[in-house]
Design a protein around this motif. Sequence first.
Motif, short mmCIF file in Angstrom:
data_model
loop_
_atom_site.label_atom_id
_atom_site.label_comp_id
_atom_site.label_asym_id
_atom_site.label_seq_id
_atom_site.Cartn_x
_atom_site.Cartn_y
_atom_site.Cartn_z
N UNK A 154 -22.87 -20.36 6.67
CA UNK A 154 -21.62 -19.62 6.87
C UNK A 154 -20.51 -20.57 7.33
N UNK A 155 -20.84 -21.45 8.26
CA UNK A 155 -19.85 -22.42 8.75
C UNK A 155 -19.44 -23.37 7.63
N UNK A 156 -20.40 -23.79 6.82
CA UNK A 156 -20.10 -24.70 5.71
C UNK A 156 -19.16 -24.03 4.70
N UNK A 157 -19.36 -22.74 4.47
CA UNK A 157 -18.48 -22.02 3.55
C UNK A 157 -17.05 -21.96 4.10
N UNK A 158 -16.91 -21.79 5.42
CA UNK A 158 -15.58 -21.81 6.03
C UNK A 158 -14.93 -23.18 5.87
N UNK A 159 -15.71 -24.24 6.07
CA UNK A 159 -15.18 -25.60 5.92
C UNK A 159 -14.74 -25.84 4.48
N UNK A 160 -15.55 -25.39 3.51
CA UNK A 160 -15.20 -25.55 2.11
C UNK A 160 -13.90 -24.81 1.79
N UNK A 161 -13.71 -23.63 2.37
CA UNK A 161 -12.48 -22.86 2.14
C UNK A 161 -11.27 -23.59 2.73
N UNK A 162 -11.44 -24.16 3.93
CA UNK A 162 -10.35 -24.93 4.54
C UNK A 162 -9.99 -26.13 3.68
N UNK A 163 -11.01 -26.82 3.17
CA UNK A 163 -10.76 -27.99 2.33
C UNK A 163 -9.95 -27.61 1.10
N UNK A 164 -10.28 -26.49 0.49
CA UNK A 164 -9.52 -26.05 -0.69
C UNK A 164 -8.07 -25.75 -0.34
N UNK A 165 -7.86 -25.11 0.80
CA UNK A 165 -6.49 -24.79 1.20
C UNK A 165 -5.67 -26.05 1.46
N UNK A 166 -6.34 -27.14 1.83
CA UNK A 166 -5.66 -28.40 2.11
C UNK A 166 -5.65 -29.32 0.89
N UNK A 167 -5.90 -28.75 -0.29
CA UNK A 167 -5.88 -29.50 -1.55
C UNK A 167 -6.91 -30.63 -1.54
N UNK A 168 -8.07 -30.35 -0.97
CA UNK A 168 -9.19 -31.30 -0.93
C UNK A 168 -10.42 -30.60 -1.47
N UNK A 169 -10.51 -30.43 -2.78
CA UNK A 169 -11.58 -29.60 -3.35
C UNK A 169 -12.96 -30.16 -3.06
N UNK A 170 -13.91 -29.31 -2.67
CA UNK A 170 -15.29 -29.77 -2.49
C UNK A 170 -15.86 -30.28 -3.81
N UNK A 171 -16.37 -31.51 -3.80
CA UNK A 171 -16.96 -32.08 -5.01
C UNK A 171 -18.45 -31.77 -5.09
N UNK A 172 -19.02 -31.32 -3.97
CA UNK A 172 -20.43 -30.98 -3.97
C UNK A 172 -20.94 -30.73 -2.58
N UNK A 173 -22.18 -30.28 -2.50
CA UNK A 173 -22.84 -30.00 -1.23
C UNK A 173 -24.13 -30.80 -1.16
N UNK A 174 -24.47 -31.28 0.02
CA UNK A 174 -25.75 -31.95 0.25
C UNK A 174 -26.47 -31.19 1.35
N UNK A 175 -27.70 -30.77 1.05
CA UNK A 175 -28.50 -29.99 1.99
C UNK A 175 -29.28 -30.96 2.88
N UNK A 176 -29.17 -30.76 4.19
CA UNK A 176 -29.79 -31.65 5.17
C UNK A 176 -31.09 -31.03 5.67
N UNK A 177 -32.14 -31.85 5.72
CA UNK A 177 -33.43 -31.38 6.19
C UNK A 177 -34.14 -30.49 5.20
N UNK A 178 -33.92 -30.73 3.92
CA UNK A 178 -34.50 -29.88 2.87
C UNK A 178 -34.97 -30.74 1.70
N UNK A 179 -35.93 -30.24 0.97
CA UNK A 179 -36.39 -30.92 -0.24
C UNK A 179 -35.98 -30.19 -1.51
#
Length: 233
Positions: A154-179
């Motif tokens: 949920x927090x990551x989704x908020x960060x991604x939304x903020x990045x878009x509003x600041x014209x910094x589009x998310x290029x991808x996501x990396x999952x931590x502690x997962x295979x």
Amino acid sequence: MIAVAGGKGGSGKTTTTLGLARALSRRGAPVVAADADWDLPNLARLAAETDADGGRDARRGAEVGGIEANTVLDAVREADQIAADRAAPTVLAAPDEPRSVDPGATFNALAGATPDGAPVLLDSPAGASPDVAAPLRAADGALIATPLRRAALRDAAKTAAIARRLDCPPVGVVAIGARSVPERVETLLDCPVLGAIPDGGAAPLADPAVRSAYDGLARRLGETAVATGWQVA
């Protein structure tokens, strides 16, 4: 320039910044990794503590954790471009007196102080604090680092939304502690999953499986480099 961003503290941003920087160096790129979390800086310290795990990081200037580390401010004040090394990433610490420095101007100047085509990674502050805006505004795109826990996503989704509003589009996501990563994560964050980094325990950057996962992340990030404004070797 890529801002490595995420939700709350402990989401794996700093480890991802350094692990990815070292992986890009192994691909022959002259990488610069800069600490943009000036309230809680730890990128240079992590680089010093794990130097034997990932190679030789370039350091000089202010003392950090018993070693000398060049700061972001030192780098942009110098007349010449940063002499980024292809053998290991150049790691830049936070300024000694961050409250007296304009972060937005500093990160914008950092882009001009690095060699053409050199990947620049910004280890961004956590969450939705006002401080996260400066690196996101300066960067061409954001790499969202997150564990796969419900609250963290949920927090990551908020960060991604903020990045878009600041014209910094998310290029991808990396999952931590997962295979592996469920397909719904791409839908939630509206960007592709570029990697999954397994749990490496207390010293993740020393774990061969983690190192291999960051190599894969570097390769996939290179495949999306056209959208980021720079090229990856």
